[in-house]
Design an enzyme around this catalytic site. Structure first.
Site, short mmCIF file in Angstrom:
data_model
loop_
_atom_site.label_atom_id
_atom_site.label_comp_id
_atom_site.label_asym_id
_atom_site.label_seq_id
_atom_site.Cartn_x
_atom_site.Cartn_y
_atom_site.Cartn_z
N GLU A 57 0.86 -1.19 0.00
CA GLU A 57 0.00 0.00 0.00
C GLU A 57 0.89 1.23 0.00
OE1 GLU A 57 -3.70 2.18 2.34
OE2 GLU A 57 -3.42 0.01 2.53
N ASP A 124 9.46 7.79 1.25
CA ASP A 124 8.92 7.84 -0.11
C ASP A 124 9.12 6.48 -0.79
OD1 ASP A 124 8.45 8.35 -2.84
OD2 ASP A 124 9.30 10.37 -2.73
N ASP A 146 -2.85 12.34 -2.98
CA ASP A 146 -3.00 13.78 -3.19
C ASP A 146 -3.27 14.02 -4.67
OD1 ASP A 146 -2.68 16.59 -3.43
OD2 ASP A 146 -1.30 16.61 -1.73
N ASP A 182 -11.48 10.36 -4.73
CA ASP A 182 -12.76 11.06 -4.64
C ASP A 182 -12.70 12.37 -5.41
OD1 ASP A 182 -10.88 11.91 -2.51
OD2 ASP A 182 -12.46 13.34 -2.02
N THR A 220 -12.09 3.61 5.09
CA THR A 220 -11.11 4.46 5.75
C THR A 220 -11.77 5.74 6.27
OG1 THR A 220 -10.50 5.76 3.79
CG2 THR A 220 -9.37 3.64 4.12
#
Length: 241
Positions: A57, A124, A146, A182, A220
Site C-alpha cells: 500500500e 517515499d 493527493d 474522490d 477508511t
C-alpha cells in the site's frame, strides 16, 4: 537537501505534535516492523509469519486500510509505505492497541488477534522500488492520493509513466493495481494515464464495478469524510498483463 538521485517529495512529513504514547511506539516498536531503504527485499521471508502472497500500500494515510487487510488475511504479507509520521504512528496504534502513555508496556507486542504480517517503510516509496524484485507483488494499493488538482502541479501526481513502469515491474502477471480517489480531476487523470499504458487492463465491465467498493474493501476515515462532504469515491482495479 536532496541528492541528484533522490526524487523530490512534495507534501508534509509531519502534522500536529505526536502524543507520548505514539512517540513511544515510533521509538520502540517501529524498528521491529520497519523496512529501511538499504534493505534487500525478499518478500516471502520478510514477515514474522509464513505468507503466501505480498501486497503493497502506497501512502497508507492513517493506516485503517492496511491494518484491516492484514487482520483479514493472515497468510498475506503487507508492506505499507508512508512518509507522514503521524500516519505511521497511527498504524502502530491500530496494530498494538496502545493509545495512552500510561499503557505502554515494557515489551510492546501486537494485539492478540493479529499476526506479524505488516512491514512499514516510513519514507517515499520511490526510494524502495529498486529493492523490490520483479514480479513479486500480488496487489498494489494507491488509495486517495493527493490529487494535485492544479494543472501546473500535474507532474507531482503519483500515477505517471515512471511510477507505473515500476508498479508494472514489481507486480506479478495477473496482479492488481487498485486506485481509489474522490477527486474528479484525479479520476480523469488516472483513466487517461492507465488507458495509455499497455501493461495493464481495466477489470471493470460495468459502472457498478468502479462506483462501488470492491468486495475486499476496508473503509477508511478519509473515505467517510469524503462521503460526508458530498464527494463520491471511485475504485479502479487494473490487472497486470
Amino acid at each position: 537537501m536532496h541528492s541528484n538521485s533522490e526524487p523530490h517529495f512534495f507534501g508534509r512529513r509531519q502534522g500536529r505534535k505526536i502524543r507520548k504514547a505514539k512517540t513511544s511506539l515510533l521509538e520502540r516498536f517501529l524498528p521491529q516492523v520497519e523496512l529501511k531503504k538499504d534493505n534487500t527485499i525478499s518478500p516471502l521471508d520478510l514477515f514474522g509469519v509464513p505468507v503466501r502472497s505480498v501486497c503493497l500500500e502506497i501512502g497508507f494515510g492513517n493506516g485503517e486500510h492496511i491494518a484491516g487487510q492484514a487482520l483479514a488475511n493472515h497468510d498475506t504479507g503487507f508492506i505499507g509505505a508512508e512518509v507522514f509520521k503521524n500516519g505511521v504512528a497511527n498504524l502502530l496504534t491500530l496494530i498494538t492497541g496502545i493509545k495512552q502513555a500510561d499503557d505502554v508496556p515494557e515489551e510492546i507486542k501486537l494485539l492478540p488477534d493479529r499476526v506479524d504480517n505488516i512491514r512499514i517503510y516510513a519514507d517515499d516509496i520511490r526510494l524502495l522500488f529498486a529493492k523490490i524484485p520483479d514480479h513479486t507483488l500480488d496487489k498494489v494499493f494507491l488509495l486517495f492520493p493527493d490529487p494535485w488538482p492544479k494543472k501546473r502541479h500535474a507532474e507531482r501526481r503519483f500515477v505517471n509513466p515512471d511510477n507505473l513502469k515500476e508498479i508494472a515491474r514489481i507486480l506479478k502477471p495477473g496482479g492488481i493495481f487498485r486506485v481509489a480517489t474522490d477527486h474528479p480531476i484525479y479520476k480523469t487523470w488516472v483513466l487517461r494515464q492507465m488507458h495509455q499504458n499497455k501493461d495493464f487492463i481495466w477489470t471493470a465491465t460495468c459502472g457498478k464495478d468502479w462506483k462501488n467498493p470492491p468486495a475486499d474493501w476496508v473503509e477508511t476515515k478519509y473515505q467517510r469524510k469524503a462521503i460526508r462532504e458530498g464527494r463520491r469515491p471511485v475504485f479502479f482495479d487494473y490487472r497486470r498483463l
